[in-house]
Design an enzyme around this catalytic site. Sequence first.
Site, PDB file in Angstrom:
ATOM      1  N   HIS A  58       0.615  -1.181   0.010  1.00 17.99           N
ATOM      2  CA  HIS A  58       0.115   0.096   0.119  1.00 17.99           C
ATOM      3  C   HIS A  58       0.638   1.355  -0.008  1.00 17.99           C
ATOM      4  CE1 HIS A  58      -4.132   1.853   1.121  1.00 17.99           C
ATOM      5  NE2 HIS A  58      -3.035   2.719   0.959  1.00 17.99           N
ATOM      6  N   MET A  61       2.714   6.275  -4.930  1.00 17.82           N
ATOM      7  CA  MET A  61       4.006   6.681  -5.559  1.00 17.82           C
ATOM      8  C   MET A  61       4.213   8.165  -5.944  1.00 17.82           C
ATOM      9  SD  MET A  61       6.867   4.934  -4.963  1.00 17.82           S
ATOM     10  CE  MET A  61       6.581   4.520  -3.173  1.00 17.82           C
ATOM     11  N   ARG A  62       2.501   8.856  -6.039  1.00 18.78           N
ATOM     12  CA  ARG A  62       2.588   9.891  -6.944  1.00 18.78           C
ATOM     13  C   ARG A  62       2.955   9.925  -8.271  1.00 18.78           C
ATOM     14  NH1 ARG A  62      -1.296  10.665  -3.039  1.00 18.78           N
ATOM     15  NH2 ARG A  62      -0.387  11.433  -0.986  1.00 18.78           N
ATOM     16  N   ASN A  92      -5.466   5.679  -6.724  1.00 18.79           N
ATOM     17  CA  ASN A  92      -5.940   7.290  -6.676  1.00 18.79           C
ATOM     18  C   ASN A  92      -5.008   8.379  -7.082  1.00 18.79           C
ATOM     19  OD1 ASN A  92      -4.313   7.100  -4.614  1.00 18.79           O
ATOM     20  ND2 ASN A  92      -5.465   8.326  -3.157  1.00 18.79           N
ATOM     21  N   HIS A 177     -10.585   0.465   1.543  1.00 16.92           N
ATOM     22  CA  HIS A 177     -10.606   1.653   2.419  1.00 16.92           C
ATOM     23  C   HIS A 177     -11.950   1.881   3.194  1.00 16.92           C
ATOM     24  CE1 HIS A 177      -8.847   6.044   3.639  1.00 16.92           C
ATOM     25  NE2 HIS A 177     -10.055   5.764   4.314  1.00 16.92           N
ATOM     26  N   ASP A 285       1.057   2.809   3.659  1.00 18.92           N
ATOM     27  CA  ASP A 285       0.166   3.605   3.035  1.00 18.92           C
ATOM     28  C   ASP A 285       1.046   5.092   2.967  1.00 18.92           C
ATOM     29  OD1 ASP A 285      -1.877   5.005   2.255  1.00 18.92           O
ATOM     30  OD2 ASP A 285      -3.036   5.354   4.020  1.00 18.92           O
TER      31      ASP A 285
HETATM   32  O1  DOR Z   1      -4.611   9.786   4.432  1.00 20.92           O
HETATM   33  C1  DOR Z   1      -4.722   9.164   3.242  1.00 20.92           C
HETATM   34  N1  DOR Z   1      -3.870   9.696   2.285  1.00 20.92           N
HETATM   35  N2  DOR Z   1      -5.479   8.384   3.139  1.00 20.92           N
HETATM   36  C2  DOR Z   1      -5.721   7.794   2.146  1.00 20.92           C
HETATM   37  O2  DOR Z   1      -6.583   6.878   1.889  1.00 20.92           O
HETATM   38  C3  DOR Z   1      -5.385   8.326   0.772  1.00 20.92           C
HETATM   39  C4  DOR Z   1      -4.108   9.080   1.060  1.00 20.92           C
HETATM   40  C5  DOR Z   1      -3.460   9.870  -0.040  1.00 20.92           C
HETATM   41  O3  DOR Z   1      -3.436   9.318  -1.192  1.00 20.92           O
HETATM   42  O4  DOR Z   1      -3.071  11.020   0.075  1.00 20.92           O
END
Ligand code: DOR
Length: 422
Positions: A58, A61-62, A92, A177, A285
């Site tokens: 999870h 990597m932007r 996302n 999520h 994450d």
């Molecule tokens: O805090 C979070 N940031 N939770 C997420 O589910 C997405 C993540 C993000 O992509 O910045």
Amino acid sequence: MLPVTADLVLRNVALPTGRRADVVIAGGIVRHIGAPVRADETLDCSRYTCLPGAVDMHVHMRGGAQAEKEDWRTGTMSAVAGGVTVVVDQPNTVPPLTTPALLRARIYEAEEQAVCGFAVNASVVPGADLAGMRDAGAMAFGETFAAPSSYGEGLDPETLRGLFSCIHALGGLATIHAEEVRGPAPATLADHDRTRSGAGEARAVRGVSDLAPEGLRLHFCHLSTAASIGAARGTVEVTPHHLFLSYEMFEDDDTRARVNPPLRDEETRRGLWSRWDAIDVVASDHAPHTLREKALPFEIAPSGIPGVETMVPLLMAAVREGRITLASVIEKTSWRPAAILGIPRAGFEPGDRADYAFYPDEITRIDASCLHAKCGWSPFEGFAAVFPEEVIVRGTRAYAQGDFRETHPAWYPGQGYLSSKN
Ligand code: DOR
């Protein structure tokens, strides 16, 4: 057959059985354990604890439009310097990964820049071409937003039900999520904890478990309470920040500690550790945001914490302090995530993927200025940690004593890709 010349021999590796042996590597996999052979390169491992490389299932990597926060190069350098040799990127992105073309472009971007193994998940939103992305190599489906979060809109139960039945028909793994969001935008960390409460998270986990079709493989991301773990039907993941941080450790309005699900209070954090044995996966994450973004007022600051580089080092300090076993860390950071995803296992048997990280005995303190993520900050500043000194990716010494060396990053496609090609 034993290769005449190996690419790399790791000498005197302490195996999980307690025995010390040489690990002979060629073509990115373990060929043999035991008798030494001639090798292009050898590494004496006698003063290290050897772990199979972690699979962080999870990370965000932007890259692309968000490369100011992180890109595949800095994100995977950060991974490797923390003993992570495979990262699984969440969809996302901007724009979200909803088509095979977008997914392929993402994989291409990673192939160009990554310094370790990687996989990419498919976005689960109405209209997304789930079958096309499965065939194009998506690893898993999600994180599926059952509640809104950064760069993700929450899906209602009926929409979720429909999307889950598609994923089930495709034989996919759905990652979720699950949260419940109530009330106005929070102004403090304690508010944030109330707005997205632990009890609400457990209700959301139960709700998702109940509405998913029988037989669908579910994986619950970043669960932050013991009750949520108890409510899940499927595999469960927790993050280092929910294990090591509570909101009480920060100033009330410290946006750097703002994350979804929120940091909880100390009692809840300790309760999460009480379920250590029930946790399948620890994943970071890793969700970096710049300090400029985090300087916004709390109500509108983005949620997310960087953590791919500090995950295993924090756990290794807990091992050194005698709080958890080394075996449990290997299981939750490497073997279990690989098994859930269907990625070949890194380990000590012939045929295993030759990904390792070597940890010294000494505990140090986290210093954000020494980390490799682009954002340049860490909520774990000053925490006890043990960082690897050597990291092997696909049988190549990718990182040695603080220096990055040549690597051969590998893309790990999902199982649907492999079956669609047969
Ligand atoms: O805090 C979070 N940031 N939770 C997420 O589910 C997405 C993540 C993000 O992509 O910045």
